[in-house]
Write a protein that holds these residues in place. Structure first.
Motif, mmCIF file in Angstrom:
data_model
loop_
_atom_site.group_PDB
_atom_site.id
_atom_site.type_symbol
_atom_site.label_atom_id
_atom_site.label_comp_id
_atom_site.label_asym_id
_atom_site.label_seq_id
_atom_site.Cartn_x
_atom_site.Cartn_y
_atom_site.Cartn_z
ATOM 1 N N LEU B 13 7.585 65.968 66.062
ATOM 2 C CA LEU B 13 7.676 66.035 67.519
ATOM 3 C C LEU B 13 8.171 67.406 67.944
ATOM 4 O O LEU B 13 8.847 68.101 67.176
ATOM 5 C CB LEU B 13 8.658 64.990 68.040
ATOM 6 N N LYS B 14 7.873 67.728 69.183
ATOM 7 C CA LYS B 14 8.479 68.917 69.780
ATOM 8 C C LYS B 14 9.686 68.470 70.588
ATOM 9 O O LYS B 14 9.749 67.329 71.087
ATOM 10 C CB LYS B 14 7.470 69.620 70.680
ATOM 11 N N THR B 15 10.647 69.360 70.726
ATOM 12 C CA THR B 15 11.840 69.067 71.523
ATOM 13 C C THR B 15 11.434 68.580 72.911
ATOM 14 O O THR B 15 10.580 69.188 73.568
ATOM 15 C CB THR B 15 12.713 70.314 71.636
ATOM 16 N N GLY B 16 12.045 67.478 73.328
ATOM 17 C CA GLY B 16 11.783 66.930 74.645
ATOM 18 C C GLY B 16 10.744 65.813 74.671
ATOM 19 O O GLY B 16 10.676 65.064 75.650
ATOM 20 N N SER B 80 14.188 61.637 74.526
ATOM 21 C CA SER B 80 13.877 63.054 74.655
ATOM 22 C C SER B 80 14.316 63.712 73.356
ATOM 23 O O SER B 80 15.491 64.016 73.180
ATOM 24 C CB SER B 80 14.607 63.659 75.849
ATOM 25 N N ALA B 81 13.372 63.883 72.435
ATOM 26 C CA ALA B 81 13.712 64.284 71.073
ATOM 27 C C ALA B 81 14.430 65.632 71.023
ATOM 28 O O ALA B 81 14.092 66.570 71.764
ATOM 29 C CB ALA B 81 12.454 64.327 70.216
ATOM 30 N N ALA B 82 15.400 65.709 70.113
ATOM 31 C CA ALA B 82 16.156 66.935 69.882
ATOM 32 C C ALA B 82 16.131 67.251 68.389
ATOM 33 O O ALA B 82 16.018 66.333 67.566
ATOM 34 C CB ALA B 82 17.592 66.764 70.357
ATOM 35 N N PRO B 83 16.266 68.518 68.014
ATOM 36 C CA PRO B 83 16.270 68.865 66.577
ATOM 37 C C PRO B 83 17.326 68.105 65.777
ATOM 38 O O PRO B 83 17.124 67.823 64.591
ATOM 39 C CB PRO B 83 16.543 70.372 66.591
ATOM 40 N N SER B 84 18.436 67.736 66.419
ATOM 41 C CA SER B 84 19.488 66.976 65.721
ATOM 42 C C SER B 84 19.024 65.568 65.328
ATOM 43 O O SER B 84 19.701 64.895 64.536
ATOM 44 C CB SER B 84 20.736 66.865 66.601
ATOM 45 N N GLN B 85 17.905 65.135 65.855
ATOM 46 C CA GLN B 85 17.370 63.826 65.502
ATOM 47 C C GLN B 85 16.386 63.894 64.335
ATOM 48 O O GLN B 85 15.828 62.873 63.935
ATOM 49 C CB GLN B 85 16.719 63.165 66.718
ATOM 50 N N THR B 86 16.208 65.076 63.775
ATOM 51 C CA THR B 86 15.438 65.205 62.544
ATOM 52 C C THR B 86 16.161 64.428 61.453
ATOM 53 O O THR B 86 17.330 64.705 61.161
ATOM 54 C CB THR B 86 15.282 66.678 62.143
ATOM 55 N N SER B 87 15.486 63.452 60.861
ATOM 56 C CA SER B 87 16.155 62.557 59.930
ATOM 57 C C SER B 87 15.122 61.608 59.329
ATOM 58 O O SER B 87 13.943 61.641 59.682
ATOM 59 C CB SER B 87 17.237 61.742 60.661
ATOM 60 N N PRO B 107 10.395 50.970 54.374
ATOM 61 C CA PRO B 107 10.165 52.172 53.575
ATOM 62 C C PRO B 107 10.592 53.458 54.262
ATOM 63 O O PRO B 107 10.628 54.512 53.624
ATOM 64 C CB PRO B 107 8.653 52.161 53.349
ATOM 65 N N GLY B 108 10.898 53.403 55.539
ATOM 66 C CA GLY B 108 11.404 54.577 56.246
ATOM 67 C C GLY B 108 10.350 55.343 57.020
ATOM 68 O O GLY B 108 9.153 55.284 56.716
ATOM 69 N N THR B 109 10.819 56.066 58.041
ATOM 70 C CA THR B 109 9.999 57.001 58.819
ATOM 71 C C THR B 109 10.685 58.353 58.777
ATOM 72 O O THR B 109 11.843 58.473 59.156
ATOM 73 C CB THR B 109 9.862 56.548 60.285
ATOM 74 N N ARG B 110 9.953 59.357 58.298
ATOM 75 C CA ARG B 110 10.514 60.712 58.232
ATOM 76 C C ARG B 110 10.123 61.454 59.498
ATOM 77 O O ARG B 110 8.940 61.705 59.737
ATOM 78 C CB ARG B 110 10.004 61.444 56.993
ATOM 79 N N LEU B 111 11.121 61.798 60.312
ATOM 80 C CA LEU B 111 10.893 62.437 61.599
ATOM 81 C C LEU B 111 11.403 63.865 61.589
ATOM 82 O O LEU B 111 12.539 64.120 61.179
ATOM 83 C CB LEU B 111 11.596 61.660 62.715
ATOM 84 N N THR B 112 10.549 64.776 62.038
ATOM 85 C CA THR B 112 10.943 66.176 62.205
ATOM 86 C C THR B 112 10.778 66.548 63.666
ATOM 87 O O THR B 112 9.723 66.314 64.252
ATOM 88 C CB THR B 112 10.070 67.109 61.346
ATOM 89 N N VAL B 113 11.844 67.110 64.249
ATOM 90 C CA VAL B 113 11.789 67.567 65.632
ATOM 91 C C VAL B 113 11.920 69.086 65.640
ATOM 92 O O VAL B 113 12.912 69.640 65.162
ATOM 93 C CB VAL B 113 12.902 66.937 66.481
ATOM 94 N N LEU B 114 10.879 69.732 66.173
ATOM 95 C CA LEU B 114 10.845 71.205 66.165
ATOM 96 C C LEU B 114 11.428 71.783 67.450
ATOM 97 O O LEU B 114 11.404 71.145 68.500
ATOM 98 C CB LEU B 114 9.402 71.674 65.987
#
Lengths: 114, 114
Positions: B13-16, B80-87, B107-114
């Motif tokens: 995701l992108k921030t926001g 509203s995604a933030a980089p701190s929510q990368t997890s 099994p999990g979801t790997r989320l990256t917030v740019l």
């Protein structure tokens, strides 16, 4: 509130050697204790648990853990590891009156070398 | 039984931006939970539910919403995604609050917030 400390973040070990993963907890009330295992790219699976009774609990794949109330510890051991034991191991506690809310330690990554 | 299923497996995701992580279980479990896993910090409870229509906050609820309209589903919304929510996000379910009840993890979801 309770907290869980896993003293080692990584433990390298040779195949067929013994391993011990240390877990200490703090809590002002009685707790249940758990060890979970996470194999690469998978979710967590319950390895073993202490609810009451005998302080030594065993898993089906050779792991054991001993509850020590005076030292507030729940260390995990295996006398002889296999390559397939390579995984991350999490210690967790749950207050006896807190439903199903688990508090986890930071995890110990075990790498078994041939 | 499929157990606990999560979608998607990966997300960038992108921030926001906002999105919903899906979680479903087919074991008729009352309790469902969302955790996030960050290196060295173990798993931390975000939100949990003790039954359809009932949810509550865990240890790190800020920035996340949940609802439980059915027993089977427990989606997690990032407002509203933030980089701190990368997890890595894990959903778990438990039959009830009995002492022996095991938590089953997806099994999990790997989320990256740019």
């Amino acid at each position: 509130a309770q907290s869980v400390t896993q003293l080692d973040s990584q433990v390298p070990v040779f195949e067929e050697a013994p391993v011990e993963l240390r877990c200490n907890y703090s809590s002002s009330v009685s707790v249940y204790l758990f060890w979970y295992v996470q194999y690469p790219n998978q979710g967590l699976q319950l390895l073993l648990k202490y609810l009451s009774g005998s302080t030594l609990v065993e898993s089906i794949n050779g792991f054991e853990a001993e509850f020590n109330k005076s030292q507030t510890s729940f260390h995990l051991r295996k006398p002889s590891v296999h390559i397939s034991d390579t995984a991350e191991y999490f210690c967790a506690v749950r207050r006896k009156a807190a439903g199903n809310k688990l508090t986890f330690g930071g995890g110990t990554r075990v790498l078994v070398k041939p | 039984n499929a157990g606990v299923t999560q979608t998607p497996k990966f997300q960038v995701l992108k921030t926001g931006q906002s999105m919903t992580l899906q979680c479903a279980q087919d074991m008729n479990h009352e309790y469902m939970s969302w955790y996030r896993q960050d290196p060295g910090m173990g798993l931390r409870l975000i939100h949990y539910s003790v039954g359809a229509g009932i949810t509550d906050q865990g240890e790190v609820p800020n920035g996340y919403n949940v609802s439980r309209s059915t027993t089977e589903d427990f989606p997690l919304r990032l407002l509203s995604a933030a980089p701190s929510q990368t997890s890595v996000y894990f959903c778990a379910s438990t039959r009830g609050s009995g002492t022996g009840d095991e938590q089953f993890f997806g099994p999990g979801t790997r989320l990256t917030v740019l």
